[in-house]
Write an enzyme that holds these catalytic residues in place. Structure first.
Site, PDB file in Angstrom:
ATOM      1  N   ASP A 335       0.865  -1.012  -0.007  1.00 35.16           N
ATOM      2  CA  ASP A 335       0.084  -0.155  -0.211  1.00 35.16           C
ATOM      3  C   ASP A 335       1.028   1.420  -0.143  1.00 35.16           C
ATOM      4  O   ASP A 335       1.906   1.374   0.382  1.00 35.16           O
ATOM      5  CB  ASP A 335      -1.055   0.004   1.067  1.00 35.16           C
ATOM      6  CG  ASP A 335      -2.125   1.118   1.236  1.00 35.16           C
ATOM      7  OD1 ASP A 335      -2.621   1.383   0.268  1.00 35.16           O
ATOM      8  OD2 ASP A 335      -1.954   1.845   2.325  1.00 35.16           O
ATOM      9  N   ASP A 637      -1.990  -1.053   5.919  1.00 38.98           N
ATOM     10  CA  ASP A 637      -2.241  -0.587   7.439  1.00 38.98           C
ATOM     11  C   ASP A 637      -3.911  -0.283   7.329  1.00 38.98           C
ATOM     12  O   ASP A 637      -4.310  -0.227   8.474  1.00 38.98           O
ATOM     13  CB  ASP A 637      -1.529   0.671   7.660  1.00 38.98           C
ATOM     14  CG  ASP A 637      -1.607   1.592   6.566  1.00 38.98           C
ATOM     15  OD1 ASP A 637      -2.503   1.638   5.607  1.00 38.98           O
ATOM     16  OD2 ASP A 637      -1.296   2.831   6.824  1.00 38.98           O
ATOM     17  N   ASP A 641      -7.216  -3.083   3.183  1.00 37.64           N
ATOM     18  CA  ASP A 641      -5.986  -4.039   2.884  1.00 37.64           C
ATOM     19  C   ASP A 641      -6.205  -5.300   3.579  1.00 37.64           C
ATOM     20  O   ASP A 641      -5.346  -6.451   2.941  1.00 37.64           O
ATOM     21  CB  ASP A 641      -4.668  -3.391   3.495  1.00 37.64           C
ATOM     22  CG  ASP A 641      -4.025  -2.301   2.765  1.00 37.64           C
ATOM     23  OD1 ASP A 641      -4.392  -1.874   1.799  1.00 37.64           O
ATOM     24  OD2 ASP A 641      -3.734  -1.502   3.628  1.00 37.64           O
TER      25      ASP A 641
END
Length: 896
Positions: A335, A637, A641
């Site tokens: 990410d 995080d 995700d």
């Protein structure tokens, strides 16, 4: 109140006008639901909370831990030792089986924990309009059709279709990956607008950061977008790791080989006319010898040591096999926001007075300088005015929390404050010198904010901050470098603004104007502004992440960015990280949806940046990579995700800034939220796998050699050189005292300069299988030869067998040094670099002396004292094994 026609599967509420949504939901936007109606709907729809997916009962999940080939081998070993009435050995083996089952059982609760964390997110209070009365209610009591009021600081309690929004801003980064708060409005949108673009919606679990609003509940509990992610987590396949898959295959093959050899041994003996009972015991001896009882314990302990080492390097492992998996990763999907970047907006470029200034440093700490053409400058003229305007036309504050500097307010405004500090300005002094008397809050219709100040020296001044187009439409002048007012050069300003935006910077324009003393601020006063400058900002990449990406590339690991942010921003960050130029341009979520599974598998091979990606698409990307045979590590995080973290071969969550949902779905946590820590974790993971291979390569020759000794004895029709009990002694003591010391071997110097193992590669290479076979034959020949030597010399059977047992142990001891490096001599890795190994050698020698000379051991294991000449022959043969293996290594190095 109209009858509701609620379709819980409706996915396109954003395309309908708010009034039509209210009509479909049987709600009244002015008064909300009647209390009785709300009660009936709660009975129909249930509570506004997530329902965990029903899993297997606890007893079944526990029993399934035993459903593995390696466990079958251990159970067979334990049963055989129990049959031989060796209760201690049997107890140890069954103890290993039980511990492995308990650990596996605990780990299988991760999905349930992730869903429980999602459910906890909804456990908050909210303001609801029912029967025309505003009242606080637990979020769990909301039903479709309820009217919810939103104010700054609220966590959105359910999915809402907004019908009122006054400067409403929401932080949706946990759901979409968008790093900035999103401005909301109420107009209906196109049907195909993706989640991150549905700005007339507010989603459960997101945070209101500014403004006020109201919305009608269109989905609760499992039907919300957060609920959909919960289902994705529950349905994501809980994959076995590369290590467990290879061990399972290896164990299955070994199981068939052992059973086949045992049956063959029994059959040969019967064919030779031996008594069936004796042949059965010989077959049992072969099986006991060939089963590597210490392998599961060695794997567990080696992985546990890796966990300890990783913890010291800021990586916490929640699932033991994840240690090795990370070392074998071929792709890391990360990410962007908060993982590769700081998650702290930072001004990087300023345009003022026709000049361009760069701003160094990142994050909210005021560490950095303002430079022009590489030289540090003291703010003056237009640059000073630009920084001053950014401070005064600003509602954010810098605060200290838990030793970290954070922003209270909008991140973009926070970035302006930090830029001014880097220029040497003192924020408090500016506020004292220019007290604010009035303001025009940011309004989406005008797309700017304005403040009125009355300096201590008299007069009044207006500062304006906002979108470039709106500021330029109201500006007629600009400042030159010295701060003098000159004619506006709109084309030049727009050219620089476009260049900044093309590099992924978010551009804010600043202007000033004169005000009439005593008059309130009004939009009509903003007709003849003086343009001051532009400030361009971005959520910058972590400096250490840049180095970490480079290190991953050197180690043959591909790094891919998967984010919910805009494509231009993602591409700009990718360039700074060294990810651009490796493949195709960024691929957006909408483009992903248009690809078939086969097309997506081909595309992910060459694309490194994926933007505007939704949770289900992240999951699909991970699955496409896995379909290509990649070992995928996924970092993240946010809530968005979590499904991909669980689906990946190893999910890596941010321990400090990550959501609880992401932590529960991941197999590993980074305590410093630093992508660079992954490099250290990869290094440790590769070291762990190397040490596991060393142990397996070391232990198998003993097992195969013991089996061969039994087989050769049966075929030749001679007495067994070693008994089943003696085989158990060899296996259980050497595995624990000698073999486990390999788990403490230091990491090889070249571990991060070689490509990852091929996912399809067997756990043992052909070269290592050759070495295992070679050493097995040497041990068999040595043990059988010395046994026959002793018998021919007239020694007792007990003495001859004691010599054979000691040959196996000493042969393993010398071979242990061979296994410290698979390609070089032990001197290459440092002969004394592993003190644990020397401790194990000393302990093993003591145990063998006890086995050989202690009367109690002579009685239990049918051993007998032997002479110095016997020891000389044992040491000579063991040394010969060592030199043969070193010669084979040198031969292979010469070929390479």
């Amino acid at each position: 109140m109209p009858e509701p026609t609620i379709n819980p599967q409706e996915k396109h509420w954003h395309r309908l006008p708010a009034s039509e949504v209210a009509k479909l939901l049987g709600s009244d936007l002015a008064h909300g639901l009647a209390p009785d109606e709300a009660r009936q709907r709660r009975e129909h729809f249930g509570l506004n909370q997530l329902t965990p997916k029903a899993g297997k009962p606890a007893w079944l999940r526990f029993l399934l831990q035993f459903h593995q080939p390696l466990i079958y081998v251990l159970i067979a070993s334990g049963t055989i030792t129990a049959f031989l009435q060796e209760w201690v050995d049997s107890g140890v083996i069954f103890g290993v089986v039980l511990v492995n089952a308990v650990i596996g059982y605990i780990q299988e609760s991760r999905a349930e924990d992730a869903i429980a964390a999602l459910a906890r997110m909804a456990a908050s209070a909210t303001i609801v309009l029912r029967g025309g009365i505003k009242q606080p209610l637990p979020a769990a009591e909301l039903v479709p059709g309820d009217v919810v009021l939103l104010v700054p600081g609220d966590k959105v309690p359910a999915d809402l279709r907004l019908f009122r929004a006054r400067e409403l801003m929401a932080d949706e980064s946990m759901l979409t990956g968008e790093s900035l708060p999103v401005q909301k409005h109420t107009a209906h949108l196109e049907r195909d607008a993706i989640l991150a673009e549905r700005i007339n919606m507010a989603y459960a679990g997101t945070l209101v950061t500014g403004g006020q609003g109201a919305g009608v509940v269109i989905a609760t509990g499992d039907q919300t977008e957060t609920g959909r992610i919960s289902r994705l987590i529950a349905h994501a396949t809980d994959l076995s790791t590369p290590l467990t898959r290879k061990i399972e295959h290896f164990s299955a093959v070994m199981l068939y080989v052992i059973l086949g050899l045992a049956v063959f041994t029994f059959a040969v003996g019967i064919w030779r006319g031996e008594p069936p009972v004796d042949m059965f015991m010989a077959a049992v001896a072969l099986a006991v010898g060939a089963i590597p009882e210490g392998l599961p314990a060695a794997i567990t302990i080696t992985l546990a040591i890796g966990v300890s080492r990783m913890a010291r390097r800021r990586a916490i492992i929640r699932k033991l096999p994840a240690v090795e998996t990370l070392g074998g990763a071929t792709v890391i999907c990360s990410d962007k926001t908060g993982t590769l970047t700081e998650n702290q907006m930072t001004v990087q470029e300023i345009y003022a007075g026709g000049e361009i200034f760069s701003v160094s440093g990142s994050g909210y700490a005021a560490h950095g300088k303002i430079r022009r053409d590489g030289e540090v400058v003291a703010p003056q003229g237009s640059l000073l005015a630009c920084l001053t305007a950014g401070v005064l036309c600003n509602d954010a504050m810098l605060v200290e929390r838990a030793g970290r500097r954070e922003i209270a307010g909008d991140p973009t405004e926070g970035a302006l404050l930090v830029a001014a500090e880097k220029g040497g300005l003192t924020l408090n002094e500016l506020h004292v010198a220019f007290p604010r008397r009035d303001e025009l809050p940011f309004d989406s219709r005008y797309q700017y904010m304005a403040t009125l100040h009355e300096p201590q020296g008299g007069g009044a001044v207006i500062y304006v901050k906002g979108a470039l187009e709106k500021i330029l439409d109201r500006a007629v002048f600009m400042l030159d470098p010295d701060g003098n007012v000159v004619a506006l050069d709109r084309a030049e300003i727009e050219l620089h603004a476009h260049a900044m935006a093309s590099r992924g910077l978010r551009v804010l324009a600043l202007a000033t104007g004169a005000a009439v003393d005593g008059q309130a601020l009004d939009h009509r006063h903003l007709g003849k502004l003086v343009f001051i400058g532009l400030q361009g900002m971005i959520d910058p990449p972590r400096p250490e992440a840049i180095a970490a990406v480079k290190a991953c590339h050197s180690a043959g690991i591909a790094v891919k960015m998967i984010t919910g942010d805009h494509a231009v921003t993602a591409a700009a960050i990718a360039r700074k990280l060294g990810l651009s130029g490796e493949g195709a341009p960024p691929l957006t979520g909408r483009q992903i949806d248009a690809l078939s599974d086969a097309e997506l598998r081909a595309t992910v091979r060459v694309t490194t940046v994926f933007a505007r990606v939704e949770p289900a698409q992240k999951l699909r990307l991970v699955e496409a990579l896995q379909a290509n045979g990649e070992i995928v590590a996924m970092t993240g995080d946010g809530v968005n995700d979590a499904p991909a973290l669980k689906q990946a071969d190893i999910g890596i969550a941010m321990g400090r800034g990550g959501t609880e949902v992401a932590k529960e779905a991941a197999a590993m946590l980074l305590t410093d939220d630093n992508f660079a820590s992954i490099e250290a974790a990869v290094e440790e993971g590769r070291g762990v796998f190397d040490n596991l291979i060393k142990f397996i390569t070391w232990t198998l020759p003993t097992n195969f050699g013991e089996g061969l000794v039994i087989l050769v004895a049966i075929v030749l029709g001679v007495t067994l050189p070693i008994t089943p009990l003696q085989i158990l002694w060899i296996n259980m003591t050497t595995a624990g005292v000698l073999g486990l010391m390999l788990a403490f071997e230091p990491i090889g110097k070249d571990v991060m300069r070689r490509p990852p193992r091929h996912p399809a590669a067997p756990i043992l290479s052909p070269a290592l299988m050759f070495r295992i076979t070679l050493v097995s034959v040497l041990l068999t020949g040595g043990a059988f030869g010395l046994f026959m030597w002793e018998m021919a010399a007239g020694e007792s059977l007990e003495q001859a067998r004691t010599v054979a047992v000691n040959l196996f142990v000493m042969g393993e001891l010398f071979y242990l040094f061979n296994c410290r490096s698979m390609t070089h001599s032990p001197f290459h890795v440092g002969f004394f670099s592993n003190p644990w190994l020397w401790g194990g050698v000393a302990m093993m020698i003591v145990l063998q002396l006890f086995f050989t000379y202690a009367p109690v051991m002579n009685h239990l294991f049918a051993s007998a004292p032997i002479g110095l000449d016997d020891w000389a022959r044992i040491i000579s043969v063991s040394l010969a094994i060592y030199f043969v293996v070193e010669a084979e290594k040198a031969w292979r190095r010469g070929k390479a």
